[in-house]
Write a protein that holds these residues in place. Structure first.
Motif, mmCIF file in Angstrom:
data_model
loop_
_atom_site.group_PDB
_atom_site.id
_atom_site.type_symbol
_atom_site.label_atom_id
_atom_site.label_comp_id
_atom_site.label_asym_id
_atom_site.label_seq_id
_atom_site.Cartn_x
_atom_site.Cartn_y
_atom_site.Cartn_z
ATOM 1 N N ASP A 11 0.641 -1.261 -0.011
ATOM 2 C CA ASP A 11 0.063 -0.123 -0.054
ATOM 3 C C ASP A 11 0.753 1.269 -0.097
ATOM 4 O OD1 ASP A 11 -2.336 -1.465 0.056
ATOM 5 O OD2 ASP A 11 -2.777 -1.311 2.086
ATOM 6 N N ARG A 12 2.402 1.206 0.415
ATOM 7 C CA ARG A 12 2.860 2.297 0.764
ATOM 8 C C ARG A 12 4.148 2.530 -0.646
ATOM 9 N NH1 ARG A 12 0.232 1.455 4.628
ATOM 10 N NH2 ARG A 12 -0.354 3.140 6.188
ATOM 11 N N GLY A 13 3.829 1.442 -1.665
ATOM 12 C CA GLY A 13 4.818 1.602 -2.847
ATOM 13 C C GLY A 13 6.066 0.754 -2.310
ATOM 14 N N GLU A 14 6.042 -0.095 -1.399
ATOM 15 C CA GLU A 14 7.284 -0.906 -1.093
ATOM 16 C C GLU A 14 7.370 -2.081 -1.751
ATOM 17 O OE1 GLU A 14 10.177 0.326 0.530
ATOM 18 O OE2 GLU A 14 9.127 2.230 0.924
ATOM 19 N N ASP A 15 8.564 -2.767 -2.072
ATOM 20 C CA ASP A 15 8.436 -4.098 -2.461
ATOM 21 C C ASP A 15 8.717 -5.074 -1.398
ATOM 22 O OD1 ASP A 15 8.935 -6.536 -3.843
ATOM 23 O OD2 ASP A 15 10.701 -5.797 -4.891
ATOM 24 N N PRO A 16 7.899 -6.002 -1.116
ATOM 25 C CA PRO A 16 7.804 -6.857 0.029
ATOM 26 C C PRO A 16 8.771 -7.763 -0.005
ATOM 27 C CG PRO A 16 5.691 -6.684 -0.649
ATOM 28 C CD PRO A 16 6.354 -5.907 -1.578
ATOM 29 N N THR A 17 9.227 -8.080 -1.158
ATOM 30 C CA THR A 17 10.259 -9.283 -1.545
ATOM 31 C C THR A 17 11.657 -8.921 -0.824
ATOM 32 O OG1 THR A 17 10.964 -8.546 -3.834
ATOM 33 C CG2 THR A 17 9.083 -10.208 -3.393
ATOM 34 N N LYS A 18 11.699 -7.281 -0.722
ATOM 35 C CA LYS A 18 12.988 -6.720 -0.385
ATOM 36 C C LYS A 18 13.022 -6.591 1.207
ATOM 37 C CE LYS A 18 14.382 -5.038 -4.920
ATOM 38 N NZ LYS A 18 14.515 -3.758 -5.687
ATOM 39 N N LYS A 19 11.758 -6.928 1.898
ATOM 40 C CA LYS A 19 11.806 -6.469 3.299
ATOM 41 C C LYS A 19 11.821 -8.070 4.065
ATOM 42 C CE LYS A 19 10.489 -2.330 2.807
ATOM 43 N NZ LYS A 19 11.191 -1.138 3.385
ATOM 44 N N LEU A 20 12.251 -7.598 5.526
ATOM 45 C CA LEU A 20 12.424 -8.690 6.247
ATOM 46 C C LEU A 20 11.405 -8.845 7.459
ATOM 47 C CD1 LEU A 20 14.622 -10.606 7.426
ATOM 48 C CD2 LEU A 20 15.770 -8.822 8.772
ATOM 49 N N LEU A 40 5.842 -21.694 8.353
ATOM 50 C CA LEU A 40 5.845 -20.081 7.925
ATOM 51 C C LEU A 40 6.914 -20.053 7.027
ATOM 52 C CD1 LEU A 40 5.973 -18.837 11.804
ATOM 53 C CD2 LEU A 40 4.193 -18.437 9.887
ATOM 54 N N HIS A 41 7.991 -20.754 6.938
ATOM 55 C CA HIS A 41 9.312 -20.634 5.739
ATOM 56 C C HIS A 41 8.500 -20.978 4.397
ATOM 57 C CE1 HIS A 41 12.879 -20.886 4.078
ATOM 58 N NE2 HIS A 41 12.680 -21.891 3.516
ATOM 59 N N ARG A 42 7.869 -21.940 4.719
ATOM 60 C CA ARG A 42 7.367 -22.583 3.069
ATOM 61 C C ARG A 42 5.934 -21.515 2.744
ATOM 62 N NH1 ARG A 42 7.606 -28.558 5.808
ATOM 63 N NH2 ARG A 42 9.863 -28.974 4.724
ATOM 64 N N GLN A 43 5.279 -20.989 3.659
ATOM 65 C CA GLN A 43 4.267 -19.789 3.339
ATOM 66 C C GLN A 43 4.889 -18.581 2.739
ATOM 67 O OE1 GLN A 43 1.250 -19.541 6.255
ATOM 68 N NE2 GLN A 43 0.278 -17.796 5.240
ATOM 69 N N PHE A 44 5.994 -18.257 3.425
ATOM 70 C CA PHE A 44 6.478 -16.853 3.119
ATOM 71 C C PHE A 44 7.664 -16.966 2.049
ATOM 72 C CE2 PHE A 44 3.625 -16.344 6.851
ATOM 73 C CZ PHE A 44 2.706 -15.411 5.880
ATOM 74 N N VAL A 45 8.350 -18.149 1.799
ATOM 75 C CA VAL A 45 9.537 -17.812 1.040
ATOM 76 C C VAL A 45 9.302 -17.196 -0.315
ATOM 77 C CG1 VAL A 45 9.114 -20.336 0.179
ATOM 78 C CG2 VAL A 45 11.764 -19.312 0.445
ATOM 79 N N GLY A 46 9.827 -16.633 -0.588
ATOM 80 C CA GLY A 46 10.141 -15.787 -1.869
ATOM 81 C C GLY A 46 9.130 -14.372 -2.025
ATOM 82 N N ARG A 47 8.223 -14.424 -0.916
ATOM 83 C CA ARG A 47 7.519 -13.408 -0.798
ATOM 84 C C ARG A 47 7.649 -11.980 -0.147
ATOM 85 N NH1 ARG A 47 1.795 -15.317 1.482
ATOM 86 N NH2 ARG A 47 1.360 -13.131 0.536
ATOM 87 N N VAL A 48 8.833 -12.441 1.011
ATOM 88 C CA VAL A 48 9.297 -11.657 1.829
ATOM 89 C C VAL A 48 10.812 -12.341 2.078
ATOM 90 C CG1 VAL A 48 7.440 -10.495 3.045
ATOM 91 C CG2 VAL A 48 8.270 -12.655 4.130
ATOM 92 N N ARG A 49 11.842 -11.765 2.728
ATOM 93 C CA ARG A 49 12.781 -12.191 3.256
ATOM 94 C C ARG A 49 12.463 -12.580 4.855
ATOM 95 N NH1 ARG A 49 16.350 -7.695 3.788
ATOM 96 N NH2 ARG A 49 17.891 -8.980 4.539
ATOM 97 N N THR A 50 12.604 -13.817 5.021
ATOM 98 C CA THR A 50 12.119 -14.552 6.357
ATOM 99 C C THR A 50 13.355 -14.568 7.188
ATOM 100 O OG1 THR A 50 11.904 -16.735 5.671
ATOM 101 C CG2 THR A 50 10.058 -15.489 5.793
ATOM 102 N N SER A 51 13.211 -14.446 8.619
ATOM 103 C CA SER A 51 14.083 -14.920 9.625
ATOM 104 C C SER A 51 13.414 -15.393 10.762
ATOM 105 C CB SER A 51 15.120 -13.589 9.682
ATOM 106 O OG SER A 51 16.082 -14.098 10.702
ATOM 107 N N PHE A 52 14.174 -16.083 11.602
ATOM 108 C CA PHE A 52 13.369 -16.747 12.687
ATOM 109 C C PHE A 52 14.071 -16.426 14.200
ATOM 110 C CE2 PHE A 52 11.962 -18.997 8.994
ATOM 111 C CZ PHE A 52 10.603 -19.053 9.228
ATOM 112 N N GLY A 53 13.678 -15.915 14.930
ATOM 113 C CA GLY A 53 14.415 -15.782 16.475
ATOM 114 C C GLY A 53 13.610 -17.065 17.112
ATOM 115 N N TRP A 54 14.680 -18.198 17.355
ATOM 116 C CA TRP A 54 14.292 -19.305 18.032
ATOM 117 C C TRP A 54 14.793 -19.264 19.395
ATOM 118 C CZ3 TRP A 54 16.275 -24.792 16.359
ATOM 119 C CH2 TRP A 54 15.333 -25.923 16.911
ATOM 120 N N GLY A 55 13.700 -19.243 20.433
ATOM 121 C CA GLY A 55 13.972 -19.052 21.794
ATOM 122 C C GLY A 55 13.972 -20.231 22.548
#
Length: 430
Positions: free
Chosen positions: A322-331, A346-361
């Motif tokens: 909505d703000r003209g940003e490219d989600p594939t370049k966002k984390l 989550l990785h399989r759902q969003f891979v390629g759509r955004v850059r994903t990262s996981f903070g495993w606690g």
């Protein structure tokens, strides 16, 4: 490699204090501490222990004298020369001299302030009051002490061979998770488990296992001391503490509504790149994103720490579009209650759509569920939060009402100010 079972068997050794260093803490606490030191150094804040798992009766499990001994030991700690050199000279997030000289001079002279401890209804009431930059550094070590003392209380009844078998099973359990994660292409994952770890030695072992098992898919650890010793990246950005205190200091509803953005404006002045991560859920992610200034859309990414993670990520993607940003370049950083099943999903759902990262606690550094008699080592939910700032109560709403905290009348006021409607309650496990 350390023989953890033998060290546990001899856990009274003075070589094994629970907290060994002032940098045996999460990296985000030091980043936030520097920001507070710069922007709000004279604010008086009270932190308090909150046990969300009331069935774990800590005051009946943990000896008060032993708890005080560990807390008093923490008050004796100061930065070593090597730790100071690492903080002053290391490169963090691509930036040298992340910590300014005036902050480092203050930190090098710091001893943590006193604490207040008493028993009430089977639980410990543990509070810290003082200047914000000082007392905020109690949060992580206080939690680490209580989590590990609870574990020691359970383990002290076990024989040496029982301990060897228990840790062998725990290692096998964790390694099995790592083997599953190896199957995920382009995985980015970090250890976020300091606050509720089983023990320092176990967190250190878990980090070594992640290094060997995942290679460059493992980004690093939130624990500064382990990052320094294992020569991996120290990982972390900011947390709910900042908007909670800024908001408590607000003198009007208008100032309150603006406070979460004031936090990020201060952060924007200090940091760039992958440290520009939005944590939107303190007072409801939907309202935060709707009211966010346009410049925040240019930040690197968002951390999702409550509510349904997939819903939160979809909302972030739409907000960027909505703000003209490219989600594939966002984390998008997922960090709430993660374990392998959810990470895979989550990785399989969003891979390629955004850059994903996981903070495993917690379920990286404290998954002993089913391994001890009566399930006595199952992880539980313990937090230490800022509850008051300059005499005014703090509030957290979250995207999960079961994580809300603060006086009920203030919670209702914050809901009104931030336009928070009906929320879906999710079980809080860790």
């Amino acid at each position: 490699m350390v023989d953890i079972a033998t060290r546990v068997w001899n856990h009274k050794w003075k070589i094994d204090p629970i907290v060994r260093s002032l940098i045996d803490t999460d990296f985000y606490k030091l980043l936030m501490c520097q920001s507070v030191f710069r922007n709000k150094p004279n604010t008086t804040v009270t932190f308090s222990l909150i046990n969300r798992s009331q069935d774990v009766r800590l005051a009946e499990l943990i000896d008060e004298g032993e708890l005080r001994e560990q807390l008093d030991h923490i008050r004796s700690l100061s930065l070593s020369r090597g730790e100071s050199t690492w903080l002053r000279g290391n490169t963090f997030y691509g930036k040298r001299q992340m910590f300014r000289p005036d902050f480092m001079e203050w930190f090098e002279a710091l001893r943590l302030p006193d604490y207040h401890l008493e028993k009430k209804n089977g639980q410990y009431e543990l509070t810290f009051e003082g200047s914000w930059p000082e007392v905020m550094l109690w949060e992580i070590p206080a939690l680490a002490v209580l989590m590990e003392l609870r574990g020691r209380a359970v383990l002290k009844h076990m024989g040496r061979f029982e301990l060897q078998v228990l840790y062998a099973r725990a290692m096998t359990k964790l390694w099995g998770k790592i083997e599953r994660l190896r199957e995920l292409d382009d995985l980015r994952i970090a250890d976020f488990g300091t606050r509720r770890r089983h023990s320092y030695l176990w967190q250190d072992w878990a980090v070594q296992a992640m290094i060997e098992g995942l290679g460059d898919r493992f980004l690093g650890t939130s624990n500064c001391r382990i990052a320094m010793q294992r020569e991996v990246e120290a990982i972390g950005t900011n947390a709910h503490e900042l908007p909670m205190v800024y908001s408590a200091l607000a003198q009007s509803d208008a100032e309150l509504r603006q406070a979460p953005y004031d936090v990020l404006a201060d952060w924007h002045e200090e940091h760039e790149g992958n440290l520009r991560i939005i944590l939107p859920d303190t007072y409801g992610s939907d309202g935060f994103l709707q009211g966010a200034p346009d410049w925040l859309a240019g930040w690197t990414g968002i951390r999702i720490d409550s509510g349904d993670p997939a819903t939160g990520a979809e909302a972030a993607i739409q907000w960027w579009k909505d703000r003209g940003e490219d989600p594939t370049k966002k984390l998008v950083i997922f960090s709430d209650g993660l374990d392998v099943d959810k990470i895979e999903e989550l990785h399989r759902q969003f891979v390629g759509r955004v850059r994903t990262s996981f903070g495993w606690g917690t379920l990286l550094t404290n998954d002993f569920k089913g391994l001890a008699p009566n399930d006595g080592l199952a992880p539980f939910s313990l937090v230490c939060k800022a509850v008051e700032a300059d005499g005014r109560p703090t509030v957290k709403l979250s995207d999960n009402p079961n994580k809300a905290m603060g006086p009920s009348n203030e919670i209702e006021r914050y809901k009104r100010v931030f336009g928070v409607g009906t929320q879906k309650a999710l079980e809080v496990e860790v």
